[in-house]
Design a protein around this motif. Structure first.
Motif, PDB file in Angstrom:
ATOM      1  N   THR A 175       1.506  -1.405  -0.211  1.00  0.00           N
ATOM      2  CA  THR A 175       0.439  -0.170   0.397  1.00  0.00           C
ATOM      3  C   THR A 175       0.996   0.890   0.061  1.00  0.00           C
ATOM      4  N   SER A 176       2.399   1.092   0.179  1.00  0.00           N
ATOM      5  CA  SER A 176       3.222   1.954   0.305  1.00  0.00           C
ATOM      6  C   SER A 176       2.828   3.371  -0.592  1.00  0.00           C
ATOM      7  N   LEU A 177       3.134   2.785  -1.854  1.00  0.00           N
ATOM      8  CA  LEU A 177       2.347   3.104  -3.847  1.00  0.00           C
ATOM      9  C   LEU A 177       1.189   4.019  -3.756  1.00  0.00           C
ATOM     10  N   ILE A 178       0.806   3.659  -2.618  1.00  0.00           N
ATOM     11  CA  ILE A 178      -0.748   4.334  -2.534  1.00  0.00           C
ATOM     12  C   ILE A 178      -0.525   5.534  -2.263  1.00  0.00           C
ATOM     13  N   GLY A 179      -0.114   5.557  -0.427  1.00  0.00           N
ATOM     14  CA  GLY A 179       0.238   6.801   0.012  1.00  0.00           C
ATOM     15  C   GLY A 179       0.307   6.672   1.105  1.00  0.00           C
ATOM     16  N   LEU A 180      -0.007   5.298   2.034  1.00  0.00           N
ATOM     17  CA  LEU A 180       0.335   4.660   3.635  1.00  0.00           C
ATOM     18  C   LEU A 180       0.458   3.234   3.743  1.00  0.00           C
ATOM     19  N   PRO A 181       2.314   2.796   3.829  1.00  0.00           N
ATOM     20  CA  PRO A 181       2.384   1.818   3.701  1.00  0.00           C
ATOM     21  C   PRO A 181       2.215   1.297   5.074  1.00  0.00           C
ATOM     22  N   LEU A 182       1.004   0.192   4.817  1.00  0.00           N
ATOM     23  CA  LEU A 182      -0.089   0.131   6.255  1.00  0.00           C
ATOM     24  C   LEU A 182       0.632  -1.280   6.807  1.00  0.00           C
ATOM     25  N   ILE A 183       1.878  -1.700   6.222  1.00  0.00           N
ATOM     26  CA  ILE A 183       2.611  -2.898   7.014  1.00  0.00           C
ATOM     27  C   ILE A 183       3.150  -1.967   7.980  1.00  0.00           C
ATOM     28  N   ARG A 184       4.478  -0.817   7.784  1.00  0.00           N
ATOM     29  CA  ARG A 184       4.795  -0.460   8.948  1.00  0.00           C
ATOM     30  C   ARG A 184       4.134   0.076   9.799  1.00  0.00           C
ATOM     31  N   THR A 185       2.860   0.809   8.779  1.00  0.00           N
ATOM     32  CA  THR A 185       2.253   1.710  10.356  1.00  0.00           C
ATOM     33  C   THR A 185       1.476   0.870  10.699  1.00  0.00           C
ATOM     34  N   CYS A 186       0.987  -0.185  10.593  1.00  0.00           N
ATOM     35  CA  CYS A 186       0.658  -1.592  11.651  1.00  0.00           C
ATOM     36  C   CYS A 186       1.236  -1.556  13.019  1.00  0.00           C
ATOM     37  N   ARG A 187       2.826  -1.830  12.749  1.00  0.00           N
ATOM     38  CA  ARG A 187       3.847  -2.300  13.168  1.00  0.00           C
ATOM     39  C   ARG A 187       4.372  -0.887  14.013  1.00  0.00           C
ATOM     40  N   MET A 188       4.005   0.114  13.942  1.00  0.00           N
ATOM     41  CA  MET A 188       4.155   1.308  14.613  1.00  0.00           C
ATOM     42  C   MET A 188       3.418   1.872  15.911  1.00  0.00           C
ATOM     43  N   LEU A 189       2.156   1.410  14.971  1.00  0.00           N
ATOM     44  CA  LEU A 189       0.726   1.616  15.892  1.00  0.00           C
ATOM     45  C   LEU A 189       1.023   0.253  17.607  1.00  0.00           C
ATOM     46  N   ARG A 190       0.793  -0.699  17.167  1.00  0.00           N
ATOM     47  CA  ARG A 190       1.057  -1.812  18.222  1.00  0.00           C
ATOM     48  C   ARG A 190       1.870  -1.505  18.923  1.00  0.00           C
ATOM     49  N   ALA A 191       3.115  -1.056  18.532  1.00  0.00           N
ATOM     50  CA  ALA A 191       4.549   0.099  19.562  1.00  0.00           C
ATOM     51  C   ALA A 191       4.087   0.884  20.054  1.00  0.00           C
ATOM     52  N   ALA A 192       2.954   1.309  19.719  1.00  0.00           N
ATOM     53  CA  ALA A 192       2.598   2.875  20.373  1.00  0.00           C
ATOM     54  C   ALA A 192       1.836   1.859  21.488  1.00  0.00           C
ATOM     55  N   GLY A 193       1.298   0.809  21.082  1.00  0.00           N
ATOM     56  CA  GLY A 193      -0.291   1.227  22.196  1.00  0.00           C
ATOM     57  C   GLY A 193      -1.070   0.539  21.619  1.00  0.00           C
TER      58      GLY A 193
END
Length: 199
Positions: free
Chosen positions: A177-195
């Motif tokens: 999904t990075s090419l569309i504008g938001l890399p969701l795999i990385r975003t999910c990883r960060m959101l989990r780390a954020a709680g």
């Protein structure tokens, strides 16, 4: 007892992009959006990758200053043509020029994402490169595509989730999904780390 999928803190997407909003909606967690109001002018000598990272961080921080108790996502995408940054064309003539420059070439789309929460001190940032190879497009193909798709709010004028896919020979990415504008795999990883709990 089943854990709630709702965040314990508000989640805010620091973007007015409809593409990023639609992508984040896939995660089925409540969030709000806020405009980051960040100057996106490249700095002298700044690489496209560094520009994407700097702007993603700046957008997240700008919105986090307004909502210090929230988990905030900032993101930015810059197309890289042999070290030259290509942003949103905004107008038809600039889109034509971009696609003429990119035809027959391999382009890297750098999509950076930053997640911060000022109250907890959480901060994470990463970039998801997508390697895209364009066909050797004719002038007529470029004109037909632009008139049909009007992708003037897309970096590099290439809207791959729409008709823009017909312009390409290949896409290579580990975060699709990075090419569309938001890399969701990385975003999910960060959101989990954020709680946050995902899924």
């Amino acid at each position: 007892m089943q854990q709630s999928t709702f965040p314990s803190r508000p989640l805010i997407l620091g973007s007015t992009s409809r593409y990023r909003r639609e992508l984040l909606e896939r995660l089925r967690i409540p969030f709000e959006t806020a405009a980051p109001h960040v100057d996106e002018t490249p700095q002298p000598g700044e690489t496209p990758r560094d520009l994407a990272l700097r702007l993603a961080a700046a957008k997240a921080q700008a919105v986090a200053q307004q909502f210090p108790g929230a988990v905030v996502i900032g993101s930015d995408q810059v197309a890289d043509l042999n070290g030259k940054p290509l942003g949103k064309p905004e107008i038809h003539e600039r889109a034509v020029a971009q696609l003429k420059e990119m035809r027959g070439h391999a382009i890297v789309f750098h999509t950076a994402v930053s997640v911060v929460c000022l109250e907890t001190g959480f901060s994470a940032i990463d970039v998801a490169p997508v390697h895209v190879r364009f066909r050797d497009l004719s002038d007529d193909e470029i004109e037909r595509y632009l008139r049909a798709e009007q992708p003037y709010d897309c970096a590099g004028s290439a809207k791959s989730e729409g008709l823009g896919i017909s312009l390409l020979d290949a896409i290579d990415s580990d975060d699709p999904t990075s090419l569309i504008g938001l890399p969701l795999i990385r975003t999910c990883r960060m959101l989990r780390a954020a709680g946050l709990v995902l899924p």
